[in-house]
Design a protein around this motif. Structure first.
Motif, PDB file in Angstrom:
ATOM      1  N   GLY A   1     -13.471  -5.733  62.825  1.00  0.00           N
ATOM      2  CA  GLY A   1     -13.022  -7.199  62.637  1.00  0.00           C
ATOM      3  C   GLY A   1     -11.199  -6.658  63.903  1.00  0.00           C
ATOM      4  N   PHE A   2     -11.709  -6.671  64.560  1.00  0.00           N
ATOM      5  CA  PHE A   2     -10.896  -6.764  65.446  1.00  0.00           C
ATOM      6  C   PHE A   2     -10.826  -8.127  66.187  1.00  0.00           C
ATOM      7  CE2 PHE A   2     -10.366  -2.024  65.626  1.00  0.00           C
ATOM      8  CZ  PHE A   2      -8.850  -2.122  65.832  1.00  0.00           C
ATOM      9  N   THR A   3     -10.083  -8.645  66.516  1.00  0.00           N
ATOM     10  CA  THR A   3     -10.106 -10.349  67.015  1.00  0.00           C
ATOM     11  C   THR A   3     -10.360 -10.327  68.953  1.00  0.00           C
ATOM     12  OG1 THR A   3      -7.831 -10.257  67.306  1.00  0.00           O
ATOM     13  CG2 THR A   3      -8.569 -11.403  65.159  1.00  0.00           C
ATOM     14  N   LEU A   4     -10.402 -11.192  68.866  1.00  0.00           N
ATOM     15  CA  LEU A   4     -10.803 -11.318  70.898  1.00  0.00           C
ATOM     16  C   LEU A   4      -9.770 -10.563  71.094  1.00  0.00           C
ATOM     17  CD1 LEU A   4     -13.563 -13.929  71.234  1.00  0.00           C
ATOM     18  CD2 LEU A   4     -13.988 -11.880  70.873  1.00  0.00           C
TER      19      LEU A   4
ATOM     20  N   GLU B   1      -8.584   3.026  59.420  1.00  0.00           N
ATOM     21  CA  GLU B   1      -8.121   2.072  58.261  1.00  0.00           C
ATOM     22  C   GLU B   1      -9.251   0.807  58.149  1.00  0.00           C
ATOM     23  OE1 GLU B   1      -4.679  -0.481  58.111  1.00  0.00           O
ATOM     24  OE2 GLU B   1      -3.295   1.812  59.027  1.00  0.00           O
ATOM     25  N   GLN B   2      -9.819   0.846  59.002  1.00  0.00           N
ATOM     26  CA  GLN B   2     -11.086  -0.178  58.760  1.00  0.00           C
ATOM     27  C   GLN B   2     -12.081   0.881  58.823  1.00  0.00           C
ATOM     28  OE1 GLN B   2     -11.481  -3.496  58.062  1.00  0.00           O
ATOM     29  NE2 GLN B   2      -9.437  -3.590  58.553  1.00  0.00           N
ATOM     30  N   VAL B   3     -12.835   1.945  58.930  1.00  0.00           N
ATOM     31  CA  VAL B   3     -13.254   2.771  58.853  1.00  0.00           C
ATOM     32  C   VAL B   3     -13.825   3.313  57.414  1.00  0.00           C
ATOM     33  CG1 VAL B   3     -14.327   5.783  59.697  1.00  0.00           C
ATOM     34  CG2 VAL B   3     -13.539   3.535  61.550  1.00  0.00           C
ATOM     35  N   ALA B   4     -12.735   3.840  56.706  1.00  0.00           N
ATOM     36  CA  ALA B   4     -12.446   3.917  55.639  1.00  0.00           C
ATOM     37  C   ALA B   4     -12.515   2.991  54.610  1.00  0.00           C
ATOM     38  CB  ALA B   4     -10.714   4.675  54.983  1.00  0.00           C
TER      39      ALA B   4
ATOM     40  N   LEU C   1     -14.445   0.708  54.955  1.00  0.00           N
ATOM     41  CA  LEU C   1     -15.912   0.551  54.924  1.00  0.00           C
ATOM     42  C   LEU C   1     -17.117   1.848  54.864  1.00  0.00           C
ATOM     43  CD1 LEU C   1     -16.526  -0.345  59.254  1.00  0.00           C
ATOM     44  CD2 LEU C   1     -16.845  -1.787  56.692  1.00  0.00           C
ATOM     45  N   ARG C   2     -16.515   3.029  54.298  1.00  0.00           N
ATOM     46  CA  ARG C   2     -16.621   3.796  53.738  1.00  0.00           C
ATOM     47  C   ARG C   2     -17.001   4.255  51.800  1.00  0.00           C
ATOM     48  NH1 ARG C   2     -13.983   7.985  57.636  1.00  0.00           N
ATOM     49  NH2 ARG C   2     -15.786   8.681  58.744  1.00  0.00           N
ATOM     50  N   VAL C   3     -16.348   3.152  51.502  1.00  0.00           N
ATOM     51  CA  VAL C   3     -15.717   2.739  50.617  1.00  0.00           C
ATOM     52  C   VAL C   3     -16.822   1.790  50.256  1.00  0.00           C
ATOM     53  CG1 VAL C   3     -14.251   1.128  48.691  1.00  0.00           C
ATOM     54  CG2 VAL C   3     -13.284   3.289  49.521  1.00  0.00           C
ATOM     55  N   GLN C   4     -16.937   0.498  51.286  1.00  0.00           N
ATOM     56  CA  GLN C   4     -17.965   0.056  50.834  1.00  0.00           C
ATOM     57  C   GLN C   4     -19.379   0.736  50.844  1.00  0.00           C
ATOM     58  OE1 GLN C   4     -16.703  -2.525  53.686  1.00  0.00           O
ATOM     59  NE2 GLN C   4     -16.121  -4.411  52.401  1.00  0.00           N
ATOM     60  N   LEU C   5     -19.536   1.285  51.880  1.00  0.00           N
ATOM     61  CA  LEU C   5     -21.501   2.042  51.737  1.00  0.00           C
ATOM     62  C   LEU C   5     -21.283   2.783  50.791  1.00  0.00           C
ATOM     63  CD1 LEU C   5     -23.741   2.948  53.574  1.00  0.00           C
ATOM     64  CD2 LEU C   5     -21.993   4.664  54.691  1.00  0.00           C
ATOM     65  N   ALA C   6     -19.990   3.521  50.386  1.00  0.00           N
ATOM     66  CA  ALA C   6     -20.625   4.352  48.934  1.00  0.00           C
ATOM     67  C   ALA C   6     -20.483   3.621  48.091  1.00  0.00           C
ATOM     68  CB  ALA C   6     -19.456   4.917  48.798  1.00  0.00           C
ATOM     69  N   ARG C   7     -20.213   2.438  47.506  1.00  0.00           N
ATOM     70  CA  ARG C   7     -20.845   1.605  46.731  1.00  0.00           C
ATOM     71  C   ARG C   7     -21.938   1.147  46.827  1.00  0.00           C
ATOM     72  NH1 ARG C   7     -14.672  -1.811  47.138  1.00  0.00           N
ATOM     73  NH2 ARG C   7     -13.850  -0.011  45.427  1.00  0.00           N
ATOM     74  N   ALA C   8     -22.333   0.481  48.094  1.00  0.00           N
ATOM     75  CA  ALA C   8     -23.905   0.137  48.327  1.00  0.00           C
ATOM     76  C   ALA C   8     -24.673   1.258  47.859  1.00  0.00           C
ATOM     77  CB  ALA C   8     -24.179  -0.064  50.108  1.00  0.00           C
ATOM     78  N   GLU C   9     -24.296   2.049  48.230  1.00  0.00           N
ATOM     79  CA  GLU C   9     -25.482   3.505  48.267  1.00  0.00           C
ATOM     80  C   GLU C   9     -26.000   3.997  46.483  1.00  0.00           C
ATOM     81  OE1 GLU C   9     -23.727   6.757  50.739  1.00  0.00           O
ATOM     82  OE2 GLU C   9     -25.172   6.442  52.471  1.00  0.00           O
ATOM     83  N   GLU C  10     -24.268   3.799  46.038  1.00  0.00           N
ATOM     84  CA  GLU C  10     -24.413   4.080  44.252  1.00  0.00           C
ATOM     85  C   GLU C  10     -25.345   2.357  43.800  1.00  0.00           C
ATOM     86  OE1 GLU C  10     -20.336   3.897  43.101  1.00  0.00           O
ATOM     87  OE2 GLU C  10     -20.250   5.570  44.145  1.00  0.00           O
ATOM     88  N   PHE C  11     -25.402   1.370  44.477  1.00  0.00           N
ATOM     89  CA  PHE C  11     -25.988   0.154  43.706  1.00  0.00           C
ATOM     90  C   PHE C  11     -27.083   0.421  43.893  1.00  0.00           C
ATOM     91  CE2 PHE C  11     -27.891  -4.101  44.808  1.00  0.00           C
ATOM     92  CZ  PHE C  11     -27.983  -4.607  43.092  1.00  0.00           C
ATOM     93  N   ALA C  12     -27.246   0.818  45.038  1.00  0.00           N
ATOM     94  CA  ALA C  12     -29.172   1.085  45.566  1.00  0.00           C
ATOM     95  C   ALA C  12     -29.622   1.965  44.435  1.00  0.00           C
ATOM     96  CB  ALA C  12     -28.503   1.151  46.979  1.00  0.00           C
ATOM     97  N   LEU C  13     -29.132   3.341  44.536  1.00  0.00           N
ATOM     98  CA  LEU C  13     -29.447   4.309  43.387  1.00  0.00           C
ATOM     99  C   LEU C  13     -29.372   3.897  42.140  1.00  0.00           C
ATOM    100  CD1 LEU C  13     -30.092   7.392  42.964  1.00  0.00           C
ATOM    101  CD2 LEU C  13     -28.011   8.186  43.123  1.00  0.00           C
ATOM    102  N   THR C  14     -29.152   2.991  41.636  1.00  0.00           N
ATOM    103  CA  THR C  14     -28.927   2.453  40.611  1.00  0.00           C
ATOM    104  C   THR C  14     -30.194   1.897  40.211  1.00  0.00           C
ATOM    105  OG1 THR C  14     -26.502   2.358  40.183  1.00  0.00           O
ATOM    106  CG2 THR C  14     -27.925   0.920  38.711  1.00  0.00           C
TER     107      THR C  14
END
Length: 136
Positions: free
Chosen positions: A62-65, A105-108, A110-123
């Motif tokens: 998300g860094f700007t130019l 901070e952004q990596v953290a 993204l990790r939360v978003q990825l964990a949620r996406a993986e949980e959703f896919a598993l569901t």
């Protein structure tokens, strides 16, 4: 052409950036080809590729130019042959540290978003497994 220079197509392949994106980064002043061939083709070095990789890594965070430009200018100044004064060096290092903190901070996030996406896919997978309708 020597092995020290690459044309834009090779750079695009190596960086996984489109030709259009590389040209855009040139137009915005983020990267400048190190040379031009006799025919006017852009020629890049390993240092140019490394610079494009920094930009490529910053983009999904998300860094700007302008932020990319600021970080690259700080790093360029730190790496300059005539290095900065001690005071300037400290200020430049603080700028780089600030970007490192923002990236972490952004990596953290993204990790939360990825964990949620993986949980959703598993569901969904579990739901399909229960009904016996999965396709492998």
């Amino acid at each position: 052409m020597s092995g020290a220079h690459m044309q834009i197509g090779e750079v695009a392949t190596r960086t996984e950036l489109s030709l259009r994106t590389i040209r855009h980064y040139e137009e915005t002043g983020l990267v400048t080809p190190s040379a031009r061939s006799r025919g006017g083709f852009r020629l890049y070095t390993e240092a140019d590729v490394a610079r494009l990789m920094v930009i490529r890594r910053m983009k999904p965070l998300g860094f700007t130019l302008d932020e990319m430009r600021d970080l690259l200018e700080a790093v360029d100044r730190l790496d300059a042959d005539e290095g900065p004064t001690t005071q300037e060096r400290d200020a430049l290092l603080e700028r780089v540290r600030s970007y490192e903190r923002s990236a972490a901070e952004q990596v953290a996030k993204l990790r939360v978003q990825l964990a949620r996406a993986e949980e959703f896919a598993l569901t969904l997978r579990t739901r399909l497994d229960r009904t016996g309708t999965t396709e492998d």
